[in-house]
Design a protein around this motif. Structure first.
Motif, mmCIF file in Angstrom:
data_model
loop_
_atom_site.group_PDB
_atom_site.id
_atom_site.type_symbol
_atom_site.label_atom_id
_atom_site.label_comp_id
_atom_site.label_asym_id
_atom_site.label_seq_id
_atom_site.Cartn_x
_atom_site.Cartn_y
_atom_site.Cartn_z
ATOM 1 N N PHE A 29 0.851 -1.192 0.000
ATOM 2 C CA PHE A 29 0.000 0.000 0.000
ATOM 3 C C PHE A 29 0.886 1.241 0.000
ATOM 4 O O PHE A 29 1.747 1.396 0.868
ATOM 5 C CB PHE A 29 -0.888 -0.040 1.248
ATOM 6 C CG PHE A 29 -2.069 0.886 1.235
ATOM 7 C CD1 PHE A 29 -2.708 1.230 0.070
ATOM 8 C CD2 PHE A 29 -2.558 1.389 2.431
ATOM 9 C CE1 PHE A 29 -3.819 2.063 0.072
ATOM 10 C CE2 PHE A 29 -3.666 2.222 2.464
ATOM 11 C CZ PHE A 29 -4.298 2.567 1.276
ATOM 12 N N ASP A 31 2.368 4.834 -2.695
ATOM 13 C CA ASP A 31 2.290 5.687 -3.880
ATOM 14 C C ASP A 31 3.029 5.042 -5.055
ATOM 15 O O ASP A 31 3.047 3.814 -5.190
ATOM 16 C CB ASP A 31 2.812 7.085 -3.550
ATOM 17 C CG ASP A 31 4.217 7.061 -2.935
ATOM 18 O OD1 ASP A 31 4.999 6.150 -3.248
ATOM 19 O OD2 ASP A 31 4.536 7.965 -2.144
ATOM 20 N N TYR A 74 -0.622 3.832 -5.613
ATOM 21 C CA TYR A 74 -1.329 4.923 -6.286
ATOM 22 C C TYR A 74 -0.337 6.042 -6.604
ATOM 23 O O TYR A 74 -0.008 6.870 -5.746
ATOM 24 C CB TYR A 74 -2.466 5.439 -5.398
ATOM 25 C CG TYR A 74 -3.507 4.389 -5.129
ATOM 26 C CD1 TYR A 74 -4.584 4.210 -5.990
ATOM 27 C CD2 TYR A 74 -3.392 3.540 -4.035
ATOM 28 C CE1 TYR A 74 -5.531 3.222 -5.760
ATOM 29 C CE2 TYR A 74 -4.334 2.542 -3.790
ATOM 30 C CZ TYR A 74 -5.397 2.399 -4.661
ATOM 31 O OH TYR A 74 -6.331 1.406 -4.425
ATOM 32 N N THR A 79 -0.431 10.591 1.527
ATOM 33 C CA THR A 79 -0.988 9.770 2.602
ATOM 34 C C THR A 79 -2.439 10.125 2.885
ATOM 35 O O THR A 79 -3.228 9.260 3.286
ATOM 36 C CB THR A 79 -0.135 9.926 3.875
ATOM 37 O OG1 THR A 79 1.246 9.793 3.535
ATOM 38 C CG2 THR A 79 -0.478 8.842 4.887
ATOM 39 N N LEU A 82 -4.470 8.040 0.589
ATOM 40 C CA LEU A 82 -4.501 6.640 1.032
ATOM 41 C C LEU A 82 -5.460 6.461 2.199
ATOM 42 O O LEU A 82 -6.159 5.447 2.297
ATOM 43 C CB LEU A 82 -3.102 6.175 1.409
ATOM 44 C CG LEU A 82 -2.043 6.181 0.304
ATOM 45 C CD1 LEU A 82 -0.743 5.577 0.828
ATOM 46 C CD2 LEU A 82 -2.523 5.438 -0.930
ATOM 47 N N CYS A 86 -8.565 3.840 2.140
ATOM 48 C CA CYS A 86 -8.106 2.673 2.892
ATOM 49 C C CYS A 86 -9.231 1.729 3.269
ATOM 50 O O CYS A 86 -9.120 0.509 3.082
ATOM 51 C CB CYS A 86 -7.359 3.129 4.145
ATOM 52 S SG CYS A 86 -6.757 1.774 5.180
ATOM 53 N N SER A 102 4.475 5.354 2.742
ATOM 54 C CA SER A 102 3.811 6.572 2.269
ATOM 55 C C SER A 102 4.360 7.773 3.022
ATOM 56 O O SER A 102 4.546 7.720 4.249
ATOM 57 C CB SER A 102 2.295 6.466 2.483
ATOM 58 O OG SER A 102 1.654 7.649 2.050
#
Length: 224
Positions: A29, A31, A74, A79, A82, A86, A102
């Motif tokens: 998870f 960027d 992504y 953050t 995210l 999430c 992140s």
């Protein structure tokens, strides 16, 4: 990466490979450093085959998939983004392990560290609400030479260390992974001074593996 002893690898093979249905799941998870791209090397390109070489039974899951694995990377997102996605993402892909890296895609002039830390804590809380048995591997993010934009990263990494320690004391299943130590943007990134090259990706994968493999062994023993 560490050179794992034959006995340790043998134990992992016994514990994890024996039961394919119980193999751990992993959600990467983050960027673009997590998603990957054609102009640099993603750590998953090293981590995924590295785990396969060890014979570790696992499955990377997530809403996206490339030639390496599924993931939740992504590009260009921070953050805060995210945090917003999430619950939806992790609700659909409640992995045993979340590899959270992140902290980029903000600007030092905005003094972003408090916000990033708050968003990071919210992400961890969401993961553990959805799946209380999950473990979050929280990365202190890799440094960047793109300055002054990313001059806040050392402060952020100190804050992530403090956050991890507090959450651990509160009983959260959080493991701090120091991706910053030993990572030199001068030698470990491509021309943009942000994204890893082959050497940088190898270092990142090694840090993830050092933290992840023993935890996978523990999970396998619990499921026997």
């Amino acid at each position: 990466m560490k050179n794992w002893t034959d006995s340790f690898v043998g134990m992992l093979l016994t514990v994890l490979v024996a039961s394919g249905k119980d193999r751990p799941t992993v959600l990467a998870f983050g960027d673009s450093i997590t998603e990957g791209g054609g102009s640099f090397v993603c750590y998953r390109e090293v981590l995924v085959p590295g785990l396969k070489e060890l014979g570790v039974g696992y499955e990377f899951i997530g809403p996206k998939r490339d030639r390496v694995s599924a993931h939740a990377g992504y590009s260009g997102k921070n953050t805060s983004y995210l945090r917003k996605v999430c619950r939806e993402v992790y609700g659909l892909y409640p992995a045993d392990y979340v590899l959270l890296h992140s902290g980029h895609n903000s600007f030092s002039k905005d003094m972003p560290v408090p916000g990033i830390l708050a968003d990071t804590e919210a992400i961890i809380q969401t993961v553990l609400e959805v799946n209380p048995s999950a473990t979050v591997l929280l990365a202190q993010v890799i440094p960047a030479g793109k300055l002054p934009k990313y001059s806040y990263i050392p402060e952020l990494n100190e804050g992530l260390c403090t956050l991890s320690g507090r959450l651990q004391k509160e009983g959260a299943r959080v493991v701090l992974v120091d991706q910053a130590r030993g990572f030199d943007w001068r030698t470990d990134t491509v021309a943009d001074k942000v994204h890893p090259n082959a050497a940088g990706a190898k270092k990142m994968a090694g840090k993830w593996m050092d933290a992840l493999v023993p935890l996978m062994g523990k999970l396998g023993r619990e499921r026997r």
